[in-house]
Motif scaffolding. Structure first.
Motif, PDB file in Angstrom:
ATOM      1  N   UNK A 109       0.834  -1.209   0.000  1.00 31.46           N
ATOM      2  CA  UNK A 109       0.000   0.000   0.000  1.00 31.46           C
ATOM      3  C   UNK A 109       0.865   1.255   0.000  1.00 31.46           C
ATOM      4  N   UNK A 110       1.921   1.259   0.779  1.00 29.47           N
ATOM      5  CA  UNK A 110       2.813   2.416   0.836  1.00 29.47           C
ATOM      6  C   UNK A 110       3.540   2.600  -0.483  1.00 29.47           C
ATOM      7  N   UNK A 111       3.966   1.492  -1.057  1.00 24.92           N
ATOM      8  CA  UNK A 111       4.696   1.573  -2.326  1.00 24.92           C
ATOM      9  C   UNK A 111       3.791   2.078  -3.444  1.00 24.92           C
ATOM     10  N   UNK A 112       2.545   1.612  -3.478  1.00 30.22           N
ATOM     11  CA  UNK A 112       1.618   2.113  -4.496  1.00 30.22           C
ATOM     12  C   UNK A 112       1.381   3.613  -4.328  1.00 30.22           C
ATOM     13  N   UNK A 113       1.203   4.020  -3.094  1.00 27.51           N
ATOM     14  CA  UNK A 113       0.983   5.436  -2.826  1.00 27.51           C
ATOM     15  C   UNK A 113       2.152   6.282  -3.313  1.00 27.51           C
ATOM     16  N   UNK A 114       3.350   5.809  -3.061  1.00 34.58           N
ATOM     17  CA  UNK A 114       4.555   6.520  -3.543  1.00 34.58           C
ATOM     18  C   UNK A 114       4.571   6.577  -5.061  1.00 34.58           C
ATOM     19  N   UNK A 115       4.277   5.458  -5.688  1.00 34.22           N
ATOM     20  CA  UNK A 115       4.302   5.398  -7.155  1.00 34.22           C
ATOM     21  C   UNK A 115       3.295   6.369  -7.759  1.00 34.22           C
ATOM     22  N   UNK A 116       2.108   6.427  -7.165  1.00 31.12           N
ATOM     23  CA  UNK A 116       1.062   7.285  -7.714  1.00 31.12           C
ATOM     24  C   UNK A 116       1.385   8.763  -7.542  1.00 31.12           C
ATOM     25  N   UNK A 117       2.305   9.078  -6.642  1.00 31.59           N
ATOM     26  CA  UNK A 117       2.717  10.476  -6.474  1.00 31.59           C
ATOM     27  C   UNK A 117       3.656  10.931  -7.582  1.00 31.59           C
ATOM     28  N   UNK A 118       4.213   9.987  -8.327  1.00 31.60           N
ATOM     29  CA  UNK A 118       5.112  10.350  -9.420  1.00 31.60           C
ATOM     30  C   UNK A 118       4.276  10.809 -10.613  1.00 31.60           C
ATOM     31  N   UNK A 119       4.605  11.987 -11.146  1.00 31.37           N
ATOM     32  CA  UNK A 119       3.850  12.502 -12.280  1.00 31.37           C
ATOM     33  C   UNK A 119       4.035  11.598 -13.495  1.00 31.37           C
ATOM     34  N   UNK A 120       2.927  11.182 -14.072  1.00 29.19           N
ATOM     35  CA  UNK A 120       2.987  10.302 -15.228  1.00 29.19           C
ATOM     36  C   UNK A 120       2.785   8.851 -14.883  1.00 29.19           C
ATOM     37  N   UNK A 121       2.710   8.539 -13.605  1.00 31.29           N
ATOM     38  CA  UNK A 121       2.413   7.174 -13.170  1.00 31.29           C
ATOM     39  C   UNK A 121       0.986   7.139 -12.649  1.00 31.29           C
ATOM     40  N   UNK A 122       0.108   6.513 -13.410  1.00 28.41           N
ATOM     41  CA  UNK A 122      -1.277   6.353 -12.999  1.00 28.41           C
ATOM     42  C   UNK A 122      -1.504   4.974 -12.413  1.00 28.41           C
ATOM     43  N   UNK A 123      -2.760   4.605 -12.264  1.00 26.31           N
ATOM     44  CA  UNK A 123      -3.106   3.365 -11.571  1.00 26.31           C
ATOM     45  C   UNK A 123      -2.529   2.132 -12.272  1.00 26.31           C
ATOM     46  N   UNK A 124      -2.679   2.061 -13.592  1.00 21.57           N
ATOM     47  CA  UNK A 124      -2.232   0.845 -14.273  1.00 21.57           C
ATOM     48  C   UNK A 124      -0.713   0.741 -14.309  1.00 21.57           C
ATOM     49  N   UNK A 125      -0.046   1.844 -14.592  1.00 21.26           N
ATOM     50  CA  UNK A 125       1.418   1.829 -14.611  1.00 21.26           C
ATOM     51  C   UNK A 125       1.958   1.464 -13.234  1.00 21.26           C
ATOM     52  N   UNK A 126       1.375   2.015 -12.194  1.00 19.83           N
ATOM     53  CA  UNK A 126       1.799   1.696 -10.833  1.00 19.83           C
ATOM     54  C   UNK A 126       1.637   0.204 -10.556  1.00 19.83           C
ATOM     55  N   UNK A 127       0.515  -0.365 -10.980  1.00 19.83           N
ATOM     56  CA  UNK A 127       0.269  -1.776 -10.717  1.00 19.83           C
ATOM     57  C   UNK A 127       1.150  -2.680 -11.572  1.00 19.83           C
ATOM     58  N   UNK A 128       1.443  -2.281 -12.807  1.00 16.40           N
ATOM     59  CA  UNK A 128       2.432  -3.007 -13.609  1.00 16.40           C
ATOM     60  C   UNK A 128       3.747  -3.111 -12.854  1.00 16.40           C
ATOM     61  N   UNK A 129       4.180  -1.994 -12.297  1.00 19.14           N
ATOM     62  CA  UNK A 129       5.460  -1.950 -11.591  1.00 19.14           C
ATOM     63  C   UNK A 129       5.386  -2.765 -10.303  1.00 19.14           C
ATOM     64  N   UNK A 130       4.286  -2.631  -9.579  1.00 20.56           N
ATOM     65  CA  UNK A 130       4.136  -3.388  -8.328  1.00 20.56           C
ATOM     66  C   UNK A 130       4.180  -4.890  -8.590  1.00 20.56           C
ATOM     67  N   UNK A 131       3.455  -5.330  -9.598  1.00 20.84           N
ATOM     68  CA  UNK A 131       3.362  -6.763  -9.875  1.00 20.84           C
ATOM     69  C   UNK A 131       4.621  -7.309 -10.551  1.00 20.84           C
ATOM     70  N   UNK A 132       5.063  -6.633 -11.605  1.00 21.46           N
ATOM     71  CA  UNK A 132       6.099  -7.232 -12.451  1.00 21.46           C
ATOM     72  C   UNK A 132       7.520  -6.813 -12.079  1.00 21.46           C
ATOM     73  N   UNK A 133       7.675  -5.728 -11.343  1.00 18.23           N
ATOM     74  CA  UNK A 133       9.023  -5.344 -10.906  1.00 18.23           C
ATOM     75  C   UNK A 133       9.254  -5.670  -9.430  1.00 18.23           C
ATOM     76  N   UNK A 134       8.175  -5.585  -8.612  1.00 19.90           N
ATOM     77  CA  UNK A 134       8.335  -5.828  -7.184  1.00 19.90           C
ATOM     78  C   UNK A 134       7.659  -7.118  -6.714  1.00 19.90           C
ATOM     79  N   UNK A 135       6.990  -7.807  -7.600  1.00 22.81           N
ATOM     80  CA  UNK A 135       6.406  -9.095  -7.238  1.00 22.81           C
ATOM     81  C   UNK A 135       5.312  -9.014  -6.195  1.00 22.81           C
ATOM     82  N   UNK A 136       4.534  -7.926  -6.200  1.00 20.68           N
ATOM     83  CA  UNK A 136       3.449  -7.788  -5.228  1.00 20.68           C
ATOM     84  C   UNK A 136       2.147  -8.359  -5.791  1.00 20.68           C
ATOM     85  N   UNK A 137       1.276  -8.852  -4.913  1.00 20.80           N
ATOM     86  CA  UNK A 137       0.020  -9.470  -5.357  1.00 20.80           C
ATOM     87  C   UNK A 137      -1.024  -8.433  -5.766  1.00 20.80           C
ATOM     88  N   UNK A 138      -0.911  -7.951  -6.984  1.00 20.80           N
ATOM     89  CA  UNK A 138      -1.789  -6.904  -7.493  1.00 20.80           C
ATOM     90  C   UNK A 138      -2.343  -7.344  -8.839  1.00 20.80           C
TER      91      UNK A 138
END
Length: 234
Positions: A109-138
């Motif tokens: 949850x904290x990592x997603x929140x951080x990602x969404x604060x980056x300009x140009x990172x929306x919900x899907x891009x954040x979840x791509x990164x969470x799942x495929x770069x950090x291996x989180x269950x998203x």
DNA sequence: ACCCAGGGTCATA
DNA sequence: TATGACCATGGG
């Protein structure tokens, strides 16, 4: 078997494991996630190749890159001015926050929140990164997911991103819990299935919708009027 | 010539 | 909260 696992098995049987995300390192996954926004992946590959050839596929290099030159490398993905800025600001954030090892210590949850604060990172891009770069269950929701499951009658398709994500995550996890054939812990299992599931939805779209003449059973292309409501029979 | 692609931001009502 | 304009190249 329940509905969502039935669709998953059908796609897996048809296409086999996809082993996503295409990319050699977690950082390359992140770059690809930003560049592929509303863009065909073949165009992203050209830009990744450009960056590799210039030895620019590194956080420090991209974080300090002059925008005109970075934009030139990114030309094939389209929106190159916008994406040059997004990629650079992402890398600046990535470095400031301590890089992969530091970010990996945050909970999801904290990592997603951080990602969404980056300009140009929306919900899907954040979840791509969470799942495929950090291996989180998203569970990643994209336009294909909305279309496919909308046309299968399992969702309306116009729900909010977060509504759909919660729906898919809870539904798939609930259905997995009824399966007795798994030995891993539930989170590891969820990550593996969410990973394959999203990849299979995208591969299905590329396989079916791009053929000419268009496959009459296509349920994914926006221009295909066909409705397929019973694709999950085994 | 037209449509689509593994979205996101910003302005407006 | 919810539309609409905008970003822009490449392949079918």
């Amino acid at each position: 078997m329940s509905a969502y696992l039935r669709v998953f098995r059908t796609l897996l049987d048809r296409y086999g494991p996809q082993r996503w995300w295409p990319g050699e390192t977690p950082f390359e996954v992140m770059v690809g996630a930003v560049l592929t926004q509303n863009t065909a992946w073949t165009n992203v590959e050209k830009c990744i190749a450009n960056l590799k050839a210039a030895h620019w596929l590194e956080p420090d290099r991209l974080a300090t890159a002059p925008l005109p030159r970075l934009a030139a490398y990114l030309r094939p993905v389209g929106y190159f001015n916008v994406k040059a800025e997004r990629l650079r600001s992402y890398c600046q954030w990535y470095i400031e926050r301590g890089g992969y090892s530091a970010l990996a210590r945050l909970d999801t949850a904290a990592l997603r929140s951080e990602l969404l604060d980056v300009k140009g990172v929306g919900a899907e891009t954040a979840d791509d990164i969470l799942l495929y770069a950090f291996g989180r269950p998203v569970f990643v929701i994209d336009a294909y997911t909305r279309r496919l499951f909308g046309r299968l009658g399992l969702v309306r398709g116009d729900e909010s991103y977060e509504t759909l994500r919660a729906h898919f995550e809870t539904s798939v996890v609930r259905e997995l819990a009824r399966e007795s054939a798994f030995a891993e812990d539930p989170e590891t299992r969820a990550v593996a299935v969410f990973n394959e599931y999203h990849a299979l939805v995208v591969i299905h779209a590329k396989d079916i919708c791009r053929k000419k003449p268009r496959c009459p059973q296509c349920v994914l292309s926006a221009s295909c009027p066909a409705q397929l409501r019973t694709p999950t029979r085994t």
